[in-house]
Design a protein around this motif. Structure first.
Motif, PDB file in Angstrom:
ATOM      1  N   GLU A  52       0.834  -1.210   0.000  1.00  0.00           N
ATOM      2  CA  GLU A  52       0.000   0.000   0.000  1.00  0.00           C
ATOM      3  C   GLU A  52       0.873   1.267   0.000  1.00  0.00           C
ATOM      4  O   GLU A  52       0.576   2.236  -0.687  1.00  0.00           O
ATOM      5  CB  GLU A  52      -0.908  -0.024   1.233  1.00  0.00           C
ATOM      6  N   ALA A  53       1.981   1.209   0.776  1.00  0.00           N
ATOM      7  CA  ALA A  53       2.838   2.399   0.902  1.00  0.00           C
ATOM      8  C   ALA A  53       3.766   2.585  -0.289  1.00  0.00           C
ATOM      9  O   ALA A  53       4.027   3.710  -0.714  1.00  0.00           O
ATOM     10  CB  ALA A  53       3.664   2.312   2.195  1.00  0.00           C
ATOM     11  N   PHE A  54       4.304   1.483  -0.829  1.00  0.00           N
ATOM     12  CA  PHE A  54       5.423   1.602  -1.762  1.00  0.00           C
ATOM     13  C   PHE A  54       5.202   0.893  -3.097  1.00  0.00           C
ATOM     14  O   PHE A  54       5.980   1.099  -4.038  1.00  0.00           O
ATOM     15  CB  PHE A  54       6.699   1.033  -1.134  1.00  0.00           C
ATOM     16  N   GLY A  55       4.205   0.011  -3.219  1.00  0.00           N
ATOM     17  CA  GLY A  55       4.073  -0.798  -4.448  1.00  0.00           C
ATOM     18  C   GLY A  55       5.277  -1.701  -4.628  1.00  0.00           C
ATOM     19  O   GLY A  55       5.993  -1.990  -3.665  1.00  0.00           O
ATOM     20  N   THR A  56       5.490  -2.154  -5.846  1.00  0.00           N
ATOM     21  CA  THR A  56       6.618  -3.079  -6.106  1.00  0.00           C
ATOM     22  C   THR A  56       7.829  -2.343  -6.645  1.00  0.00           C
ATOM     23  O   THR A  56       8.815  -2.966  -6.996  1.00  0.00           O
ATOM     24  CB  THR A  56       6.210  -4.173  -7.113  1.00  0.00           C
ATOM     25  N   SER A  57       7.763  -1.028  -6.749  1.00  0.00           N
ATOM     26  CA  SER A  57       8.880  -0.271  -7.357  1.00  0.00           C
ATOM     27  C   SER A  57      10.082  -0.230  -6.423  1.00  0.00           C
ATOM     28  O   SER A  57       9.935  -0.287  -5.228  1.00  0.00           O
ATOM     29  CB  SER A  57       8.454   1.134  -7.665  1.00  0.00           C
TER      30      SER A  57
END
Lengths: 181, 181
Positions: free
Chosen positions: B176-181
């Protein structure tokens, strides 16, 4: 919230080991087809993790030597419940012992199981504010250094994977997402 | 990132117990004053947790009967590494077995220790997309039901404490905070 009443009772329990910080039981568990299998469970008294936030907004993090994983980890301060201890009291105690800060306010954040596939440890997360320095009181086996980081520095360490302690990630991100409300 | 080179070597190791899912070792650890103490460590092969997201945006959650804690928990699907197994392969396998979905894409999210005070278990978190239904393949002792929830429904269950599995909270909030990037 519990649905224990709907579950079959745990049949045989055999204590197979008692250690300093946990014990292990062997249990006979039911299979879906009505048979049984045996599985071991780590029995733990439960623990607390504390997110201490200074008046200047900086977060009190620790660098904690962990012999179990052979690394020094970035963590929030934490500790094990004494028998029948109120988790808020454990939180206040561990905060002083590991960081050297006393809090005027300790608020419950959430609770979670750390590894429910093998262990019954329940973690109680708190936020501590109104901090004043009173001096660290480490146990003989503890090697802990305190570091003050801004909220954005902490989030960057979570994102990069440099903070890799599960309870610390869950607690920091829960507070970031929801606060104490 | 590891600072193992800077740490003293772990002295004596005594295997005291071998179970189905983990073993326990007793180690002699060094105290700050140069003495020694003994502590037990739960030795675990490591595990994966998988956040499966359907094309319609819904998250594939499970309700997992956990005999260790006497509750049925809301969780993301997860499982233990086979010896020398690539965690991405474990993730693909456990996703099919526990949820009945196969993924066309599995991306690494982050890794963390679940309970580094007592256990060396390292959790590898993944995000699975491009899902197609192929049918659940549960082990005999598993009791798992699949539930599809929206992202906002899942976040509400984290906030309320109804999702109380640490790896699930950490993985959902990290994404939710960072995604997969």
């Amino acid at each position: 919230m519990s649905d224990q009443a709907a579950l079959p009772p745990d049949p045989a329990v055999e204590k197979i080991f008692q250690g300093v910080k946990f014990s292990v039981e062997r249990r006979r568990v039911l299979t879906r087809d009505g048979g049984t299998a045996t599985r071991e469970v780590v029995i733990h008294p439960g623990a607390v993790v504390v997110l201490p936030i200074r008046d200047d907004g900086r977060i009190v993090m620790i660098r904690n030597r962990r012999f179990a994983v052979g690394e020094t980890l970035w963590e929030l301060c934490a500790g094990t419940l004494e028998p029948d201890e109120d988790p808020a009291k454990t939180a206040a105690r561990e905060l002083v012992e590991e960081t050297g800060y006393r809090a005027s306010q300790i608020e419950a954040l959430t609770t979670f199981y750390t590894s429910p596939g093998i262990c019954d440890e329940r973690m109680h997360a708190f936020v501590a504010t109104g901090l004043s320095e009173v001096g660290q009181q480490l146990e003989a086996t503890e090697q802990i250094e305190v570091e003050l980081l801004t909220r954005s520095e902490v989030m960057a360490l979570v994102r990069s994977g440099e903070i890799r302690d599960g309870k610390t990630i869950a607690t920091l991100l829960y507070y970031e997402a929801f606060g104490t409300s």
